[in-house]
Design a protein around this motif. Structure first.
Motif, mmCIF file in Angstrom:
data_model
loop_
_atom_site.group_PDB
_atom_site.id
_atom_site.type_symbol
_atom_site.label_atom_id
_atom_site.label_comp_id
_atom_site.label_asym_id
_atom_site.label_seq_id
_atom_site.Cartn_x
_atom_site.Cartn_y
_atom_site.Cartn_z
ATOM 1 N N LYS A 74 -32.171 42.911 43.899
ATOM 2 C CA LYS A 74 -31.154 41.920 43.533
ATOM 3 C C LYS A 74 -30.043 41.808 44.571
ATOM 4 O O LYS A 74 -29.077 41.068 44.353
ATOM 5 N N ASN A 75 -30.154 42.541 45.684
ATOM 6 C CA ASN A 75 -29.131 42.539 46.740
ATOM 7 C C ASN A 75 -27.749 42.931 46.204
ATOM 8 O O ASN A 75 -26.723 42.410 46.645
ATOM 9 N N LEU A 76 -27.741 43.874 45.262
ATOM 10 C CA LEU A 76 -26.478 44.347 44.702
ATOM 11 C C LEU A 76 -25.858 45.434 45.571
ATOM 12 O O LEU A 76 -24.665 45.712 45.450
ATOM 13 N N LEU A 77 -26.664 46.085 46.402
ATOM 14 C CA LEU A 77 -26.171 47.076 47.353
ATOM 15 C C LEU A 77 -26.612 46.654 48.741
ATOM 16 O O LEU A 77 -27.776 46.284 48.951
ATOM 17 N N ASP A 78 -25.681 46.718 49.691
ATOM 18 C CA ASP A 78 -26.052 46.375 51.057
ATOM 19 C C ASP A 78 -26.927 47.487 51.637
ATOM 20 O O ASP A 78 -26.990 48.586 51.096
ATOM 21 N N PRO A 79 -27.640 47.212 52.743
ATOM 22 C CA PRO A 79 -28.564 48.212 53.300
ATOM 23 C C PRO A 79 -27.904 49.555 53.595
ATOM 24 O O PRO A 79 -28.522 50.604 53.404
ATOM 25 N N TYR A 80 -26.649 49.525 54.054
ATOM 26 C CA TYR A 80 -25.969 50.793 54.356
ATOM 27 C C TYR A 80 -25.720 51.584 53.075
ATOM 28 O O TYR A 80 -25.974 52.797 53.021
ATOM 29 N N ALA A 81 -25.220 50.912 52.023
ATOM 30 C CA ALA A 81 -24.969 51.595 50.754
ATOM 31 C C ALA A 81 -26.272 52.098 50.147
ATOM 32 O O ALA A 81 -26.333 53.201 49.588
ATOM 33 N N PHE A 82 -27.334 51.276 50.280
ATOM 34 C CA PHE A 82 -28.641 51.708 49.769
ATOM 35 C C PHE A 82 -29.123 52.961 50.491
ATOM 36 O O PHE A 82 -29.614 53.911 49.872
ATOM 37 N N THR A 83 -28.966 52.989 51.804
ATOM 38 C CA THR A 83 -29.417 54.142 52.581
ATOM 39 C C THR A 83 -28.603 55.379 52.256
ATOM 40 O O THR A 83 -29.152 56.479 52.091
ATOM 41 N N VAL A 84 -27.278 55.223 52.150
ATOM 42 C CA VAL A 84 -26.426 56.366 51.800
ATOM 43 C C VAL A 84 -26.812 56.925 50.440
ATOM 44 O O VAL A 84 -26.967 58.149 50.266
ATOM 45 N N MET A 85 -27.008 56.048 49.462
ATOM 46 C CA MET A 85 -27.342 56.515 48.123
ATOM 47 C C MET A 85 -28.734 57.138 48.080
ATOM 48 O O MET A 85 -28.946 58.161 47.423
ATOM 49 N N MET A 86 -29.693 56.547 48.806
ATOM 50 C CA MET A 86 -31.052 57.078 48.803
ATOM 51 C C MET A 86 -31.098 58.463 49.441
ATOM 52 O O MET A 86 -31.738 59.390 48.918
ATOM 53 N N VAL A 87 -30.430 58.616 50.576
ATOM 54 C CA VAL A 87 -30.389 59.918 51.231
ATOM 55 C C VAL A 87 -29.633 60.927 50.377
ATOM 56 O O VAL A 87 -29.998 62.108 50.298
ATOM 57 N N ALA A 88 -28.566 60.478 49.704
ATOM 58 C CA ALA A 88 -27.814 61.378 48.825
ATOM 59 C C ALA A 88 -28.676 61.867 47.673
ATOM 60 O O ALA A 88 -28.618 63.042 47.283
ATOM 61 N N VAL A 89 -29.484 60.969 47.103
ATOM 62 C CA VAL A 89 -30.394 61.363 46.020
ATOM 63 C C VAL A 89 -31.366 62.431 46.518
ATOM 64 O O VAL A 89 -31.629 63.432 45.826
#
Length: 810
Positions: free
Chosen positions: A400-415
Motif C-alpha cells: 500500500k506504499n504506507l512505508l517508504d523503502p528506507y523505513a521498510f528496510t529499517v523495520m525489516m532489518v530490525a525485525v
C-alpha cells in the motif's frame, strides 16, 4: 505491472511481453514454456538455501523464519542481485508475479496451521499477570513508536506521515510471534521455567491482539471503499464461524475420528473449507490469511490437529512458506541504510531503540508483581521475538506504499535483528543454572530437619505415578518438615509442531500431549495430598525430544529449588512379577539426568511397593562409603521417622585384599597419588561422621531403627552377590543403595563395565536383575556434587548375578 514499490527496484517493476490476440483463452505468453520452469527454479532455490541456512543456524537456536528471509536477502539488490546473470536466472521480472502468487498460497497454509495449533481455551483463562503484561507490551510500544517514526522520516526525508503508516509501524513494534517464541523457548530450554511460561502466556495474548488489529487495519489501508462496513462484515463472519460453524465441524470430525471412519480423503474437504474461508474474507475487503487463521482456530484440537500437522507441516514449512518469506529479503534495499547523512550510525541506533519499548514495559510489569529486574529484562527480550504477523503487516504496508523503502528496510532489518539476538542475550542475561550452583548444595543430607523437602518426581504414565506416590509417602512429610512435589509428566515430542505450542500455558493441559494420561496422574496425586495435609504438589507436562528432555528437567528443578529428583526405572513389573522393559529410551533419559543434575537424584525400581496407609514398610540400606551412600542413609533416616516404617542400616566394612588392591593402584598411579589419597581420607572422615550422627541421634532415639556392621572381603567381585544374598535373607520391602556404593574399591569399580543397568550402580544392578530373585523394590540414590560426572556407557556384555553367588558373563 507487478505489485512492487517502484522506489526499490524500478528497473524490474515493468516488462514487455508479446500477446497472441487470436488466443481467446490465454491472453499472455506461453506459461508452460516460460513461467513454470522459472517458478520451479525459484522454488528450488528457496528450499535449498533456506534448508542450508537453517542447519547452519540450528545450533544457535535461531527460528526457521530467519533462514528463510536471509535466503531472499542473498538475492537482494545489495548482494547477489548486483550480478545480472544471477538475478536474471532466478528472479527475472516476468517471474515475480508467479512466485508471489505461489508464496501467497504458502502463507495461507502457514497461517492455517498456526491457527490450528493455538488453544482458544488457554487465551480465555489467562492469568492476571499475563493480561497486564500483554496490555503494557501493546500500549507502550504503540505510544513510543510515534516518536521513532517521526525521527525516521526526518532523517530519511521521506513523505509526510499518515495515520495508516503510523498504525502499521506501531503494530509491527507491538506484536510478538507466538509460534516462533514457543520453538525458541524450547530450543534454549527455558520453556518450562517461570520466565518461559510468563513469556508464552503474554505472547499468546499479544498474538491474538495482533490478529484483531490486523483485521481492523486492512480495510482502512485500502484506497476508497467502505472500510467500516468491511471491518464489521469480517467480524460478523468470524462470529458466525465460532458460534455456528465451529460446533458443527467439531461434532462431525470428532464422531468420525471416534468411529475410525476418518481417512486422508476427508482432508481434501477440510482444505476446500480453507480456500472458501480465505476467499470470503478477501471478498469482504480484509485479507485472505484472516479467513485461513480463523478456519484453523475453529477446527478441533487433539488427534485431528495432530493428523493435519503431520500431513501438511513439513510440506508447508519446508517447501511453500520459504518462497513467501524470501520475497521480503529480496525487497530489502540495504544500500539505503548507509547512504544517509549519518553514515549508517542512525539505522543501528534506531534498531536498538525499536527493541526498548517492550523491555521497559516488561520491567515495569515485573516490578509491579515483585519480580526481579533481570526477569523483566529477559521477558522483554523474549517478547521482542517477531513472527508471521510482523511480516504480514510489513507486506501490507509495502503493497500500500504506507512505508517508504528506507523505513521498510529499517523495520525489516530490525525485525531480523531482534529475533536473532534473543537467544544469545537470554543465555548471557538469564542463567538460572549458574545462579543455582552458587547457592548451597541441594541434597537431603544437608537439609535442615525443619526445612521443606522439595522433590521433582518424573513419570511417563499413570502406572509409574502410583509407585512414585508410595515412595513420596514414605518420605514422612510432617508439619515441621513438609513435602513439596513437582510432578513432571514426560512426553516425547515427535515433531516441532503442536507439542510446543500447547505447552502448559498457565498450567493448562491439552489433548495433544496425552490429556487423559496427564489427568490420571494429577488425580492420583490429588488423592495422595488429601490423605496428607503436609504434602502439596503441582503437575506439569514436559514435551520435548528424549535426547534433550533432561535439560528441561534440570531447569524445572532449578526453578523449584529441588533437593531430590526421582526417576522411574525403564522396567515395570508384569502380572507374573517379573520386570520387563517398557521403553529403552527411559533408561537413556535417566543416564542423561544423572550426568550432572542440579541436586541429588534417585531411580526407583518398583516391584509392587505398597502404601503405608495399608501396610508397614521394612527398609534396608547398605552402607559401604562415599557421598552417594551418605545420601542414601540420610533418605532412609528420614523415612524411618514414619510410624509405619522399620529401618535396618547395614554397614559393610571391607577388609583384606580389597584394601591392598586399592593401595596397589594408588602406588602405581604416582602422578595423582597424593590428591587421591587425600580425597579418600576426607571421604572416610565424612563417612565416620555420618555414621556417628546416625547412631547417636537416630538409632538411640528411634526403636524402629536397627544398625549393624558386617566385615567382608572383596577380592574378585564374586563375593558381592553372596553378601547381598545374605542381606536379602533378612527380608524387606525396599532397598536403598548409593549409586556409587563400593566404587572406591578397584575390584568393585571394574565390575561396572559388565553391568546391564549402569544407572543403578553395581549393587543396584545386581539386586534389580531377575536372576537375583528378590521381590523387594529398590531406590538408588546419587548425591549432588559440583562438576560433571562421566556418563556410563552401556556394554553389550551383561552381568546377571544369581542369588547363589555365581556370576554369568553373557
Amino acid at each position: 505491472m507487478t505489485n512492487i514499490a517502484p522506489a526499490s527496484i524500478p528497473i524490474l517493476a515493468c516488462y514487455n511481453t508479446t500477446l497472441d490476440i487470436s488466443n481467446k483463452i490465454w491472453s499472455s505468453d506461453d506459461v508452460l514454456a516460460t513461467r513454470v520452469p522459472l517458478l520451479c527454479i525459484q522454488i528450488a532455490y528457496n528450499i535449498i538455501i533456506s534448508s542450508i541456512l537453517h542447519h547452519i543456524f540450528k545450533p544457535f537456536h535461531l527460528p526457521r523464519l530467519v533462514a528463510q528471509i536471509l535466503g531472499g536477502v542473498i538475492l537482494s539488490s545489495s548482494l547477489m542481485g548486483k550480478i545480472p546473470i544471477v538475478l536474471n536466472s532466478l528472479y527475472r521480472a516476468e517471474g515475480i508475479l508467479g512466485v508471489e502468487n505461489f508464496g501467497n498460497v504458502g502463507i495461507m497454509y502457514h497461517v492455517f496451521l498456526g491457527g490450528l495449533e493455538m488453544n482458544c481455551d488457554a487465551i480465555i483463562r489467562s492469568s492476571k499477570k499475563a493480561v497486564i503484561t500483554a496490555i503494557a507490551c501493546i500500549l507502550i510500544p504503540m505510544l513510543v513508536g510515534a516518536g521513532f517514526l517521526a525521527l525516521e522520516h526526518r532523517i530519511s526525508g521521506g513523505t509526510s506521515l499518515t495515520i495508516e503508516g503510523y498504525l502499521f509501524w506501531c503494530a509491527i513494534l507491538s506484536v510478538t510471534g507466538f509460534p516462533v517464541l514457543a520453538r525458541l523457548l524450547s530450543g534454549i530450554k527455558i520453556l518450562y521455567t517461570r520466565l518461559g511460561k510468563d513469556a508464552l502466556a503474554a505472547a499468546m495474548l499479544i498474538d491474538a491482539y495482533g490478529w484483531i488489529l490486523f483485521t481492523l487495519l486492512i480495510p482502512y489501508s485500502n484506497k476508497g471503499g467502505r472500510p467500516l462496513l468491511s471491518a464489521i462484515s469480517t467480524l460478523l463472519f468470524i462470529v458466525f464461524c465460532f458460534c455456528l460453524l465451529r460446533p458443527i465441524l467439531n461434532r462431525v470430525i470428532k464422531r468420525r475420528i471416534r468411529s475410525d471412519t476418518w481417512d486422508n480423503s476427508k482432508m481434501l474437504d477440510v482444505i476446500i473449507g480453507l480456500f472458501v474461508c480465505s476467499y470470503i474474507t478477501d471478498m469482504l475487503g480484509t485479507h485472505h490469511v484472516i479467513g485461513a487463521f480463523v478456519y484453523g482456530l475453529i477446527l478441533p484440537s487433539g488427534k485431528f490437529s495432530d493428523m493435519m500437522m503431520e500431513t501438511l507441516d513439513d510440506f508447508v514449512s519446508g517447501v511453500i512458506a520459504p518462497v513467501y518469506f524470501s520475497g521480503f529479503g529480496f525487497r530489502l534495499d540495504l544500500k539505503s541504510l548507509w547512504n544517509q547523512s549519518s553514515f549508517g550510525v542512525f539505522p543501528f541506533i534506531m534498531m536498538v531503540l525499536l527493541a526498548t519499548p517492550k523491555i521497559l514495559s516488561s520491567v515495569m510489569v515485573t516490578c509491579f508483581f515483585g519480580m526481579s529486574a533481570r526477569d523483566g529484562l529477559g521477558l522483554g527480550l523474549l517478547l521482542n521475538t517477531k513472527g508471521v504477523m510482523a511480516i504480514l503487516l510489513l507486506s501490507v504496508a509495502w503493497d500500500k506504499n504506507l512505508l517508504d523503502p528506507y523505513a521498510f528496510t529499517v523495520m525489516m532489518v530490525a525485525v531480523l535483528v531482534m529475533t536473532v539476538m534473543v537467544s544469545p542475550l537470554i543465555n548471557v542475561i538469564y542463567k538460572p543454572r549458574l545462579q543455582f550452583m552458587q547457592t548451597q548444595l541441594r541434597t537431603v543430607q544437608t537439609l535442615r530437619i525443619d526445612a521443606e523437602l522439595r522433590v521433582v518426581a518424573c513419570v511417563h504414565n499413570a502406572n509409574q505415578a502410583t509407585g512414585m506416590i508410595h515412595i513420596l509417602e514414605a518420605l514422612n512429610a510432617t508439619r515441621i518438615s513438609p513435602l513439596h512435589v513437582s510432578v513432571l509428566h514426560l512426553v516425547k515430542l515427535t515433531r516441532h509442531g503442536t507439542g510446543l505450542l500447547v505447552a502448559q500455558v498457565e498450567g493448562g493441559f491439552s489433548e495433544s500431549i496425552c490429556m487423559k494420561e496427564s489427568e490420571s496422574i494429577a488425580k492420583a496425586f490429588e488423592e495422595f495430598t488429601e490423605e496428607y495435609n503436609a504434602v502439596r504438589f503441582e503437575t506439569s507436562s514436559i514435551v520435548s525430544s528424549y535426547e534433550t528432555i533432561h535439560e528441561d528437567i534440570y531447569h524445572v528443578t532449578e526453578e523449584q529449588r529441588g533437593s531430590l529428583i526421582l526417576l522411574p526405572f525403564h522396567k515395570q513389573i508384569n502380572s507374573e512379577g517379573v520386570l520387563e522393559v517398557t521403553d529403552t529410551a527411559f533408561s537413556d533419559i535417566n543416564l542423561n539426568v544423572l550426568q550432572h543434575p542440579p541436586c541429588s537424584a534417585g531411580i526407583f525400581v518398583n516391584r509392587g511397593l505398597g502404601s503405608l496407609m495399608t501396610t508397614r514398610m521394612s527398609i534396608v540400606v547398605v552402607f559401604i562409603g562415599g557421598a552417594d551412600d551418605r545420601e542414601a542413609l540420610s533418605i532412609a533416616w528420614r523415612m524411618a521417622g514414619h510410624s509405619g516404617t522399620k529401618l535396618h542400616a547395614i554397614r559393610l566394612i571391607v577388609l583384606g585384599s580389597g584394601e591392598a588392591a586399592e593401595q596397589e593402584e594408588l602406588h602405581y598411579d604416582s602422578n595423582g597419588m597424593l590428591s587421591t589419597v587425600m580425597d579418600r581420607v576426607v571421604q572416610k572422615e565424612l563417612d565416620e561422621e555420618c555414621i556417628f550422627h546416625f547412631r547417636h541421634k537416630g538409632v538411640n532415639n528411634n526403636d524402629s531403627i536397627v544398625y549393624s556392621e558386617k566385615e567382608v572381603k572383596i577380592q574378585t567381585g564374586e563375593e558381592i552377590p553372596l553378601i547381598l544374598s545374605e542381606v536379602d535373607e533378612l527380608g524387606c520391602d525396599l532397598y536403598i543403595f548409593g549409586r556409587g556404593s563400593g566404587e572406591n574399591y578397584p575390584v568393585v569399580k571394574n565390575m561396572l563395565e559388565w553391568c546391564d543397568n549402569p544407572e543403578l550402580g553395581i549393587m543396584g544392578d545386581i539386586v534389580a536383575s531377575t536372576s537375583f530373585g528378590t521381590n523387594s523394590s529398590l531406590l538408588v540414590v546419587q548425591q549432588y556434587t559440583t562438576g560433571t560426572r562421566p556418563k556410563p556407557q552401556r556394554r553389550p556384555k551383561k552381568c546377571n548375578s544369581k542369588k547363589n553367588g555365581s556370576v554369568d558373563i553373557l
